[in-house]
Design an enzyme around this catalytic site. Structure first.
Site, short mmCIF file in Angstrom:
data_model
loop_
_atom_site.label_atom_id
_atom_site.label_comp_id
_atom_site.label_asym_id
_atom_site.label_seq_id
_atom_site.Cartn_x
_atom_site.Cartn_y
_atom_site.Cartn_z
N ARG A 43 5.09 73.05 6.68
CA ARG A 43 5.63 74.15 6.02
C ARG A 43 4.80 75.01 5.39
O ARG A 43 5.20 75.98 4.76
CB ARG A 43 6.99 73.69 5.34
CG ARG A 43 8.05 73.10 6.10
CD ARG A 43 9.11 72.71 5.12
NE ARG A 43 9.97 71.48 5.68
CZ ARG A 43 11.08 71.70 6.77
NH1 ARG A 43 11.30 72.73 7.12
NH2 ARG A 43 11.54 70.59 7.15
N ARG B 76 6.39 70.91 0.07
CA ARG B 76 7.28 70.20 0.83
C ARG B 76 6.25 69.58 2.07
O ARG B 76 5.10 69.71 1.80
CB ARG B 76 8.25 70.96 1.73
CG ARG B 76 9.20 71.36 0.51
CD ARG B 76 10.71 72.07 1.22
NE ARG B 76 11.36 71.36 2.21
CZ ARG B 76 12.02 71.69 3.23
NH1 ARG B 76 12.33 73.03 3.00
NH2 ARG B 76 12.68 70.97 3.91
N HIS C 231 12.15 82.40 1.11
CA HIS C 231 12.77 80.86 1.44
C HIS C 231 13.44 80.41 0.10
O HIS C 231 13.04 80.62 -0.96
CB HIS C 231 11.23 80.23 1.62
CG HIS C 231 10.49 80.53 2.86
ND1 HIS C 231 11.12 80.27 4.05
CD2 HIS C 231 9.31 81.26 2.80
CE1 HIS C 231 10.03 81.01 4.95
NE2 HIS C 231 8.97 81.38 4.32
N ILE C 232 14.43 79.75 0.47
CA ILE C 232 15.22 79.09 -0.64
C ILE C 232 14.36 78.08 -1.37
O ILE C 232 14.40 78.01 -2.48
CB ILE C 232 16.43 78.56 0.04
CG1 ILE C 232 17.22 79.93 0.35
CG2 ILE C 232 17.37 77.76 -0.90
CD1 ILE C 232 18.45 79.69 1.41
N GLU D 248 9.35 88.14 2.73
CA GLU D 248 9.49 86.69 3.37
C GLU D 248 10.14 85.93 2.17
O GLU D 248 9.82 86.31 1.15
CB GLU D 248 8.00 86.17 3.72
CG GLU D 248 8.43 84.91 4.24
CD GLU D 248 7.06 84.16 4.51
OE1 GLU D 248 5.96 84.82 4.47
OE2 GLU D 248 7.12 83.08 4.81
N PRO E 232 17.33 80.16 12.00
CA PRO E 232 18.19 78.98 12.36
C PRO E 232 18.49 78.08 11.28
O PRO E 232 17.80 77.93 10.37
CB PRO E 232 17.23 78.15 13.47
CG PRO E 232 15.62 78.77 13.27
CD PRO E 232 16.08 80.34 12.60
N ASN E 233 19.82 77.49 11.30
CA ASN E 233 20.42 76.39 10.46
C ASN E 233 20.79 76.96 9.17
O ASN E 233 21.41 76.34 8.32
CB ASN E 233 19.47 75.23 10.21
CG ASN E 233 19.06 74.54 11.60
OD1 ASN E 233 20.09 74.05 12.26
ND2 ASN E 233 17.94 74.54 11.71
N ASP F 19 4.79 89.04 15.75
CA ASP F 19 4.49 90.34 16.68
C ASP F 19 5.62 91.16 16.32
O ASP F 19 5.25 92.38 16.06
CB ASP F 19 4.59 89.78 18.11
CG ASP F 19 3.40 89.03 18.53
OD1 ASP F 19 1.96 88.96 17.66
OD2 ASP F 19 3.01 88.55 19.64
N TYR G 82 18.43 72.81 -0.43
CA TYR G 82 18.66 73.97 -0.38
C TYR G 82 19.90 74.68 -1.23
O TYR G 82 20.27 75.64 -1.44
CB TYR G 82 19.28 74.54 1.00
CG TYR G 82 18.10 74.24 1.92
CD1 TYR G 82 16.93 75.12 1.78
CD2 TYR G 82 18.15 73.22 3.00
CE1 TYR G 82 15.94 74.77 2.86
CE2 TYR G 82 16.96 72.94 3.76
CZ TYR G 82 15.78 73.68 3.88
OH TYR G 82 14.87 73.65 4.59
#
Ligand code: DQA
Length: 149
Positions: free
Chosen positions: A112, A108, A101-102, A99, A11-12, A88, A24
């Site tokens: 998070r 943060r 993340h930017i 995984e 999302p986003n 799951d 970001y």
């Protein structure tokens, strides 16, 4: 399929470049997609690049790529911190999961700092900006060639 990496965005992330650029950056999701394609092509791999704001759509993409693909790079956005359902789904994966993340989520807000995705991830990238996607793809290419040897 075994030469294809799923790069999955939650999302986003469709608003990348416009959304909180101080966190970001200014690159768009299309820029990230181009970088992923170029990086993968350098290793003879392909990328299926997707984004959804809907949890069930993300889960269905994971189901599609959970076996037989070259791996999954996932930036689950805020679902990282909330979604047992995505965890799951990732736990059913027989392929490596990176995984991504930017931002550096660890400097943060405290909420998070916990990631459900990490419980299923082979490796974690955070704080490399969109370049983290390229690093994740490089690592999947490395795993693939190592396992083929
Ligand atoms: C993010 C970090 C998450 O905490 C946040 O909810 C996002 C983006 C990142 O790429 O830095 O949507 O995953």
């Amino acid at each position: 399929m075994n030469d294809t990496i799923l790069v999955l965005n939650g999302p986003n992330l469709n608003l990348l470049g416009k959304r909180q650029p101080e966190i970001y950056g200014h690159e768009t999701l299309a820029d990230a997609e181009a970088l992923c394609r170029e990086t993968a092509a350098g290793f003879g791999l392909r990328v299926d690049f997707r984004q959804s704001n809907a949890e069930h759509v993300l889960i269905e993409s994971i189901h599609e790529f959970r076996t037989g693909s070259a791996g999954i790079v996932i930036n689950a956005g805020a679902y990282t911190h909330t979604s047992v359902a995505i965890l799951d789904a990732l736990n059913t994966c027989e392929v490596p999961v990176i995984e991504c993340h930017i931002s550096n989520v660890h400097r943060r807000e405290a909420f998070r700092h916990h990631s459900y995705v990490s419980l299923a991830a082979t490796a974690v990238m955070a704080g490399f900006g969109t370049y983290g996607y390229a690093l994740a793809i490089r690592h999947l290419a490395h795993i693939k060639s190592r396992d083929a040897a």
